[in-house]
Design an enzyme around this catalytic site. Structure first.
Site, PDB file in Angstrom:
ATOM      1  N   SER A 533      -3.339   3.364   5.249  1.00  0.00           N
ATOM      2  CA  SER A 533      -2.811   2.335   4.364  1.00  0.00           C
ATOM      3  C   SER A 533      -2.374   1.132   5.207  1.00  0.00           C
ATOM      4  CB  SER A 533      -1.665   2.905   3.530  1.00  0.00           C
ATOM      5  OG  SER A 533      -1.334   2.043   2.472  1.00  0.00           O
ATOM      6  N   HIS A 649      -5.083   7.242  -3.547  1.00  0.00           N
ATOM      7  CA  HIS A 649      -4.607   6.655  -2.290  1.00  0.00           C
ATOM      8  C   HIS A 649      -4.310   7.719  -1.240  1.00  0.00           C
ATOM      9  CE1 HIS A 649      -3.194   3.508   0.244  1.00  0.00           C
ATOM     10  NE2 HIS A 649      -1.967   3.977   0.322  1.00  0.00           N
TER      11      HIS A 649
END
Length: 677
Positions: A533, A649
């Protein structure tokens, strides 16, 4: 480079051409990394670690039951289940299954993933269950009856969106979801807080608060503490600024703002308002924890009880209320300390006592309390070589907390040691990092350095059986860097790397890499790095800024195009962290830190890069990783790419996918960082 982006077509998440390209890259990566018997052995080891039934089943108390969500080899999507404390104390508790997600997924033909629940107190019969399609942030909501163990026919139901929902009472909820034009922010989060009554159409829910178009989100919630019932509305201006409002009982009364600085955190428990400062306020430094009598504060009183004051080595890590006490967690040079605080009467009336038993270089955190009912608390302690232990205690009780559960030791720690060092960054800042590896290695060896450096997320000591089995047990050294942008040393540590100063985080990480080489722990050719991320952005920055320092790079679900991140999915919510690409003041520094725009063919050779992402990631757009892989291929740099069609995610929704990902990563790293004999 040209302003034209030849790879914009890869931002079409489910487009035929883009997915055809993804399948080609996936096939190349699978062919390159999975062919050897060693890969299958490693993948199976990862699956064994992830499915091990000795893992601690962490719980949340709701009434007499302890609730848990569990995944293993037989329950790939997972079980929502519950038990009693008496059963939980046993080695093999008897669990009552509430909802079997595998069965639900099979029955409905959907790849459901667990996204949480909201259970109505004090009866704890009625629940709002949140279900995600294949791991996305967006979810559907369905009401569930915890007595009949069935979804409620004609109950509260919300279609797929990034919904926020919570109970007011049996027949009303606070709801924020996609109501159409103007109801969602540019980042895809609700801008409206509404009250919705059972039996009425969702679109007729009462609008209580409408956020500004530029806001990040809005929400409302009900405090059902007996004797302190009240409702609040929360306005999230951007990632780091917010406003909290108390709703008046008088229908004609305007919401009353809780008048704390916009960058402070504020919460209310019974009579107490607690405030965490991020800037100096009322004579107290940033990073303090302050307590006020809530009613007196609303009346204008500003005399604070100081519960924590930071120093240059110590930061607030968190706090949790029980019915009568507050458990304070702090970190000194990134190692945990815990105290029990008890409110008293008058100034300075709070009493404090340490919670003992925390070993050095470890992390402790409260995992559960029931603050409206009693003083029970659960907390766990973990270290790099110390499996997690879950404790249960009663705040204010003179007795020691009981050890309820301990995770098994899933890798051999003999001959391994944990050390903490400090590197000196380019501007002279002292940067902490932990080294886990062989105690007596005669010279440098393969080393994996992990970092994040953003969003106030701290890199702390914690036990990872995956890292232990896949890396440490094979003779590797593992390093975790606490670079600026995180919260290792409080708000100033984070703010030091905001916006145009993001390069401080990259300089810190490079300083740790150089320090590892200077200490003869590793060499550049044997040093791999990994992050996800925002940590994936860090990896891209290292690849393009300091390629000579590393032998291999792994980036999970990364941000990489810093000139378009704000136009992709939730990206607009991160402008407060990075800057605004549409602002002439911010665009130059964003271009300088944008890995996608800094790829070059001259200068030092790039180390091989492995990019991992997910088609169903609706937070960080998979186009970041896709476009970076395409550009690197165009420029002749070594890159492998793999994209799961599901996973969100997190990159994976089940242990099978996670095991595959970990086997890819550690095969890639080990083959590149281990010298050929």
């Amino acid at each position: 480079m040209s302003d034209e982006d030849p790879y914009l077509w890869l931002e079409d998440v489910s487009g035929d051409a883009a997915l055809a390209w993804v399948r080609e890259r996936n096939a190349e990566t699978v062919d390159a990394l999975t062919g050897s018997p060693a890969f299958k052995v490693l993948e199976q080891e990862m699956r064994e670690v992830l499915d091990d039934d000795g893992r601690i089943p962490y719980v949340v108390r709701r009434g007499r039951h302890l609730y848990n969500f569990w995944q293993d080899a037989d329950h790939v999507r997972g079980l929502w289940r519950r038990t009693t404390l008496e059963e939980y104390r046993t080695d093999r508790p008897a669990w009552e299954v509430i909802l079997d997600l595998d069965a639900l997924a099979d029955a409905e033909g959907e790849k459901w993933a667990w996204a949480g629940s909201r259970v109505l107190a004090p009866g704890y019969r009625h629940a709002l269950v949140l279900l995600s399609r294949d791991g996305a942030d967006a979810c559907v909501v369905r009401e569930f009856d915890l007595e009949t163990m069935e979804f409620v026919e004609d109950g509260f139901t919300v279609a797929e969106a990034k919904t926020r929902i919570g109970w007011i009472d049996r027949d009303r909820v606070w709801i924020g979801t996609d109501f159409g034009a103007g109801s969602m922010s540019a980042s895809g989060y609700p801008l409206q807080a509404r009250r919705w009554r059972r039996g009425t159409p969702l679109e007729d829910a009462e609008l209580v608060h409408q956020g500004h178009p530029s806001d990040l989100s809005a929400s409302g919630w009900h405090d059902d503490t007996p004797g302190f019932e009240r409702d609040f509305v929360h306005r999230q201006i951007d990632f780091w600024n917010q406003e909290l409002f108390l709703l008046r009982e008088d229908p004609a009364g305007l919401p009353l703002k809780v008048d704390v600085p916009d960058d402070a955190g504020a919460s209310v428990h019974r009579r107490w308002l607690t405030v965490t400062t991020k800037s100096p306020w009322l004579g107290h430094p940033a990073g303090s924890l302050l307590a006020f009598d809530f009613d007196a504060f609303l009346a204008g009183e500003r005399e604070a009880e100081v519960l924590f004051t930071p120093d240059e080595r110590t930061a607030l890590a968190g706090y949790s209320w029980t019915r009568h006490h507050l458990i304070l967690t702090t970190r000194a040079d990134v190692s945990s300390r815990m105290e029990l605080l008890t409110p008293g009467e008058g100034p300075g009336g709070w009493h404090r006592a340490p919670l003992p038993g925390l070993p050095p270089l470890s992390t402790a955190s409260v995992t559960g309390t029931d603050p409206d009912v009693g003083d029970e608390y659960f907390h766990h302690v973990s270290g790099f070589l110390q499996p997690s232990t879950l404790y249960r205690g009663t705040a204010g009780d003179d007795g020691e907390s009981e050890s309820l559960k301990q995770s098994p030791a899933l890798f051999d720690t003999a001959g391994l040691a944990v050390r903490q060092h400090f590197a000196t960054s380019a501007d002279g800042t002292r940067v902490p990092y932990f080294v886990v590896g062989p105690e007596d290695r005669p010279g440098p060896g393969p080393t994996l350095l992990y970092g994040y450096g953003g969003f106030e997320i701290s890199m702390v000591p914690q036990y990872s059986a995956v890292t232990g089995r896949a890396w440490l047990a094979r003779g590797g050294t593992y390093v975790v860097a606490g670079i600026r942008g995180g919260h290792e040393y409080g708000p100033a540590w984070h703010k030091a790397a905001l916006g145009a100063n993001r390069v401080r985080a990259y300089e810190d990480f490079a300083a740790v890499a150089r320090d590892l080489t200077a200490r003869d722990i590793t060499t550049p050719a044997q040093l791999g790095i990994e992050g996800g991320s925002n940590g994936g952005l860090l990896m891209g920055a290292m690849l393009t800024r300091d390629p000579e320092l590393f032998g291999a790079v792994v980036a999970h679900v990364p941000l990489l195009d810093m000139l378009r991140f704000h136009k992709l999915l939730a990206g607009a919510s991160w402008i407060a962290e990075y800057g605004d690409p549409d602002s002439p003041a911010d665009r130059p520094h964003l271009e300088r830190i944008s890995p996608y725009h800094q790829v070059r063919t001259d200068g030092p050779a790039y180390p091989p890069l492995l990019l991992l992402t997910s088609t169903r990631d609706d937070r960080v757009h998979p186009g970041h990783a896709r476009k970076m892989a395409a550009r690197l291929r165009e420029y002749g740099h070594p890159v492998l790419f793999h994209e799961h069609l599901g996973g969100g995610h997190a990159g994976a929704t089940d242990h099978r996918q996670t095991a595959f990902n970990e086997a890819l990563v550690h095969t890639f790293l080990w083959e590149l960082l281990t010298p050929r004999k």
